[in-house]
Write a protein that holds these residues in place. Structure first.
Motif, PDB file in Angstrom:
ATOM      1  N   ALA A 273     -14.667  -5.350   1.230  1.00  0.00           N
ATOM      2  CA  ALA A 273     -15.150  -5.304   2.684  1.00  0.00           C
ATOM      3  C   ALA A 273     -16.341  -4.411   2.971  1.00  0.00           C
ATOM      4  O   ALA A 273     -16.430  -3.545   2.207  1.00  0.00           O
ATOM      5  N   GLY A 274     -17.367  -5.205   3.361  1.00  0.00           N
ATOM      6  CA  GLY A 274     -18.417  -4.320   3.695  1.00  0.00           C
ATOM      7  C   GLY A 274     -19.648  -4.311   2.641  1.00  0.00           C
ATOM      8  O   GLY A 274     -20.379  -3.503   2.921  1.00  0.00           O
ATOM      9  N   VAL A 275     -19.391  -5.017   1.664  1.00  0.00           N
ATOM     10  CA  VAL A 275     -20.140  -4.694   0.354  1.00  0.00           C
ATOM     11  C   VAL A 275     -20.870  -6.290   0.185  1.00  0.00           C
ATOM     12  O   VAL A 275     -20.150  -7.324  -0.079  1.00  0.00           O
ATOM     13  N   GLU A 276     -22.257  -6.075   0.255  1.00  0.00           N
ATOM     14  CA  GLU A 276     -23.040  -7.156  -0.392  1.00  0.00           C
ATOM     15  C   GLU A 276     -24.072  -6.643  -1.326  1.00  0.00           C
ATOM     16  O   GLU A 276     -24.477  -5.555  -1.335  1.00  0.00           O
TER      17      GLU A 276
ATOM     18  N   VAL B 130     -16.437  -7.795  12.508  1.00  0.00           N
ATOM     19  CA  VAL B 130     -14.984  -7.614  12.299  1.00  0.00           C
ATOM     20  C   VAL B 130     -14.808  -7.770  10.893  1.00  0.00           C
ATOM     21  O   VAL B 130     -15.366  -8.465  10.081  1.00  0.00           O
ATOM     22  N   GLU B 131     -13.952  -6.544  10.413  1.00  0.00           N
ATOM     23  CA  GLU B 131     -13.790  -6.348   8.881  1.00  0.00           C
ATOM     24  C   GLU B 131     -12.309  -6.246   8.871  1.00  0.00           C
ATOM     25  O   GLU B 131     -11.715  -5.661   9.227  1.00  0.00           O
ATOM     26  N   ALA B 132     -11.832  -7.146   7.775  1.00  0.00           N
ATOM     27  CA  ALA B 132     -10.764  -7.122   7.448  1.00  0.00           C
ATOM     28  C   ALA B 132     -10.187  -6.834   5.919  1.00  0.00           C
ATOM     29  O   ALA B 132     -10.965  -7.633   5.350  1.00  0.00           O
ATOM     30  N   SER B 133      -9.241  -6.034   5.780  1.00  0.00           N
ATOM     31  CA  SER B 133      -8.885  -6.142   4.108  1.00  0.00           C
ATOM     32  C   SER B 133      -7.346  -5.791   3.880  1.00  0.00           C
ATOM     33  O   SER B 133      -6.754  -5.324   4.786  1.00  0.00           O
TER      34      SER B 133
ATOM     35  N   LEU C  65      -2.001  -8.817  -4.573  1.00  0.00           N
ATOM     36  CA  LEU C  65      -2.914  -9.527  -3.677  1.00  0.00           C
ATOM     37  C   LEU C  65      -3.998  -8.500  -3.273  1.00  0.00           C
ATOM     38  O   LEU C  65      -3.496  -7.293  -2.715  1.00  0.00           O
ATOM     39  N   LYS C  66      -5.121  -8.624  -3.345  1.00  0.00           N
ATOM     40  CA  LYS C  66      -6.223  -8.075  -2.421  1.00  0.00           C
ATOM     41  C   LYS C  66      -7.307  -9.107  -1.760  1.00  0.00           C
ATOM     42  O   LYS C  66      -7.354 -10.062  -2.450  1.00  0.00           O
ATOM     43  N   ALA C  67      -7.356  -8.763  -0.353  1.00  0.00           N
ATOM     44  CA  ALA C  67      -8.249  -9.823   0.313  1.00  0.00           C
ATOM     45  C   ALA C  67      -9.061  -9.154   1.247  1.00  0.00           C
ATOM     46  O   ALA C  67      -8.737  -7.798   1.624  1.00  0.00           O
ATOM     47  N   SER C  68     -10.138  -9.621   1.440  1.00  0.00           N
ATOM     48  CA  SER C  68     -11.102  -9.094   2.463  1.00  0.00           C
ATOM     49  C   SER C  68     -11.834 -10.104   3.210  1.00  0.00           C
ATOM     50  O   SER C  68     -11.924 -11.402   2.560  1.00  0.00           O
ATOM     51  N   TYR C  69     -12.298 -10.074   4.550  1.00  0.00           N
ATOM     52  CA  TYR C  69     -12.866 -11.001   5.214  1.00  0.00           C
ATOM     53  C   TYR C  69     -13.681 -10.105   6.267  1.00  0.00           C
ATOM     54  O   TYR C  69     -13.434  -9.205   6.884  1.00  0.00           O
TER      55      TYR C  69
ATOM     56  N   GLU D  54     -21.000 -14.411   7.125  1.00  0.00           N
ATOM     57  CA  GLU D  54     -19.503 -14.334   6.781  1.00  0.00           C
ATOM     58  C   GLU D  54     -19.588 -14.117   5.177  1.00  0.00           C
ATOM     59  O   GLU D  54     -20.032 -14.828   4.699  1.00  0.00           O
ATOM     60  N   TYR D  55     -18.642 -13.417   4.794  1.00  0.00           N
ATOM     61  CA  TYR D  55     -18.238 -13.500   3.538  1.00  0.00           C
ATOM     62  C   TYR D  55     -16.862 -12.779   3.065  1.00  0.00           C
ATOM     63  O   TYR D  55     -16.282 -11.796   3.924  1.00  0.00           O
ATOM     64  N   GLY D  56     -16.214 -12.998   2.055  1.00  0.00           N
ATOM     65  CA  GLY D  56     -14.824 -12.401   1.807  1.00  0.00           C
ATOM     66  C   GLY D  56     -14.511 -12.974   0.493  1.00  0.00           C
ATOM     67  O   GLY D  56     -14.999 -13.597  -0.494  1.00  0.00           O
TER      68      GLY D  56
END
Length: 641
Positions: A79-82, A516-519, A529-533, A553-555
């Motif tokens: 999350a938060g990384v591009e 909004v950031e979710a992880s 499971l690891k997830a991010s959005y 948007e990315y995740g």
């Protein structure tokens, strides 16, 4: 024209064989660290569930499982990384944390800042992952802890440290695009000392870094990457309260590249032709010593002194090359030295209150030879203090830091000087609703001082100032950690290139981002499971346009499980469209699938296989630059348990 997808059977065969065998076996639970210890959020050790800021942790186990080719590939999906990249692994990489510019973050290697060029661009983005023990990604403004430029966040890389009985370890990887990596090491520990030695070579034949169908001036040959490295750490307990240590690393890298530059007689640029051969050579060295002293039972003090050197050469057709107006690399030779000293302390004031305080000092010199020679000197002093406290269900954090810099730059016989200073602060609070649910919030201020080239471009240029806010809710149990955060950042006096006719660097005004950031990290029923959005809106308010190479948007979703001697998994990463920034083009959205599997041969040997970019998706991280297509990679790893 839409490219048809053809997946050859022999490409899938190794991965499918492992997966087929795995499906027939009974299930065993596989664990990931759901609640690992975090250091970077407060500069003190805390479980992830107690941290107020947003942090991701990638452990050595996860690094090995991912079989990632580079630091950028490893943290893609957090999350938060591009990031943007001008080709494959080893090529110039720009990280965008929380939608901030690539100059607005700090990379730490064992606590030491990565060097930057006169524009503020990071120089160490290709550290071999074979040397890395863990990576922490701290998102959001952290200037109150780490000072200048830490406004998008901090990537904290901790290298391997010996533990257990002394033994050898190593790995060998072979795969698509001429990938051939070899790493060997020897590490261990006893009652009063521990050590780690690591050496290796990474090679990637690659493809053409730029698309010759888009730019006919590009040489369509393969643009590969090679990195040879050696590192070591040694630590010895002199007495019960004193530990001394040393570390070193050396790396020599070469990456072939494409420029595709058009002729510009007004700036002396001849322009490229399709037979040009271009390459970068980079050599880095670092050496450090440190001492840890338990002054009292409650007070631990650390002194760390280090020196880093950099030599960067830009070649065209075998000779050092000036790359032209507007490029970050403008000279055939860049050399630099950075000296750094840190005094760092933690003090347990009461059972419920822990404090941190200290000072950071850096002195840096950088010089360049070529068509546009320059020299720079940069000195910085930072003094910081902070505290965390727990009062019943309430958690509090406060940090304050004062930074002063002295920057001088000489180019074309003209001197430019700047002495910026700033005070940064952070306040945070958390409230434990019950055993699992927690509310968190932080507000912070920060700054980025202009680089020497930015000062040379405009003598009146000012530091950027940043204000960040975030509020979130987290859920924690022995099998799950999940966090949802709303964040908002505002930048004043943002530094960027202006418009025609001179396109000079200047304070353009205001930029902002909110979203909004979710992880989540979950171990459930034998599955991991690891997830991010992330949904965000990075916007240049002054120019009324989106910020370059950042998606709305990315995740990602990374799912795996253990089945007897096998670990199998799949990862999908998706990103929306992005404005290129350097051109008027839009980079299309894309989705990447990766399948991976491993088999524990015995207690020492593990075989791994990865099928990357399964559907051979064509996508771009910078307009006109190619990215790797579908590839399969196999690794044999030796690691005594």
């Amino acid at each position: 024209m839409k490219k048809s997808i053809r997946i050859r059977a022999h490409v899938f065969t190794p991965a499918l064989s492992v997966l087929a065998l795995a499906v027939t076996a009974s299930v065993q639970a596989q664990g990931i660290e759901v609640n690992p210890v975090v250091i970077s959020a407060t500069r003190m050790e805390q479980p992830l569930s107690e941290v107020l800021s947003s942090v991701s942790v990638i452990t050595r186990q996860e690094i090995e499982k991912s079989q990632a080719a580079s630091l950028a590939d490893l943290i893609q999906g957090e999350a938060g990384v591009e990031f943007g990249r001008t080709g494959g692994p080893g090529s110039t990489t720009s990280f965008f944390l929380r939608g901030q510019n690539s100059t607005n973050l700090v990379i730490l290697i064992d606590g030491v800042r990565s060097q930057v060029d006169p524009y503020g661009n990071l120089q160490i983005t290709d550290i071999p992952l074979q040397q890395v023990e863990r990576v922490e990604v701290l998102r959001g403004n952290a200037s109150a802890l780490y000072g200048n430029a830490a406004v998008g966040g901090v990537i904290n890389v901790l290298t391997r440290q010996g533990q257990g009985n002394p033994s050898a370890y190593g790995s060998a990887t072979y795969g698509s695009l001429g990938t051939a990596n070899l790493s060997v090491g020897y590490s261990g520990s006893n009652d009063d000392s521990r050590f780690d030695l690591n050496a290796g070579r990474n090679h990637y034949r690659g493809t053409s870094s730029m698309d010759s169908k888009i730019n006919p001036r590009v040489n369509p040959d393969n643009d590969g990457y090679t990195n040879e490295y050696f590192s070591g750490k040694f630590e010895k307990k002199i007495e019960s309260s004193l530990t001394l240590g040393t570390r070193f690393t050396t790396s020599t890298a070469q990456v072939n590249t494409d420029s595709g530059e058009a002729a510009d007689p007004s700036n002396g640029v001849i322009g490229d032709v399709a037979t040009d051969v271009q390459k970068f050579k980079k050599k880095t060295n670092s050496f450090g010593i440190y001492a840890k002293k338990a002054v009292t039972d409650d007070w631990l003090s650390t002194i760390d002194v280090s020196q880093s050197t950099l030599k960067y050469e830009d070649f065209k057709n075998g000779t050092r090359y000036f790359s032209g107006y507007g490029e970050s690399w403008q000279n055939g030779l860049i050399e630099g030295t950075q000296n750094a000293a840190r005094w760092f302390n933690t003090y347990q004031l009461t059972p419920a209150v822990k404090t941190v305080f200290g000072a950071d000092f850096e002195s840096e010199k950088l010089s360049a030879e070529g068509n546009s020679p320059y020299s720079l000197k940069r000195e910085s002093h930072g003094y910081f203090g902070g505290a965390t406290a727990t009062i019943d269900k309430l958690s509090l954090q406060a940090n304050l830091r004062k930074d002063t810099l002295d920057v001088s730059h000489n180019q074309y016989g003209s001197d430019s000087n700047s002495k910026p200073s700033a005070t940064s602060g952070l306040l945070g609070a958390g409230y434990q609703l019950n055993q699992s649910w927690r509310l968190t919030s932080t507000i912070s201020t920060g700054f980025r001082a202009p680089g020497t080239a930015e000062i040379a471009s405009s003598a009146t240029i000012k530091p950027e100032t940043h204000t960040s806010k975030e509020a979130g809710v987290s859920y924690s149990s022995d099998r799950t950690f999940a966090r949802v955060v709303y964040f908002q950042t505002q930048t004043k006096d943002a530094i960027a290139y202006g418009g025609a006719p001179d396109y000079a660097l200047s304070n353009i005004g205001k930029t902002q981002n909110e979203g909004v950031e979710a992880s989540a990290r979950v171990v459930w029923g034998g599955h991991s499971l690891k997830a991010s959005y992330v949904r965000q809106d990075p916007w240049n308010v002054s120019d009324d346009k989106p910020m370059a190479r950042r998606a709305r948007e990315y995740g990602s979703l990374d799912f795996s499980r253990s089945i007897q001697m096998y670990d199998v998994g799949a990862k999908v990463y998706a990103s929306g469209s992005r404005a290129d920034g350097a051109t008027a083009n839009t980079l299309a959205g894309y989705t990447l699938w990766t399948l991976y599997a491993s088999k524990r041969i015995d207690n020492e040997w593990t075989a791994r296989v990865k099928l990357e970019n399964v559907f051979d998706r064509q996508y771009q991280l910078a307009y006109g630059f190619n990215t790797p297509g579908r590839g399969i990679y196999a690794t044999l790893q030796y690691q005594p348990k």
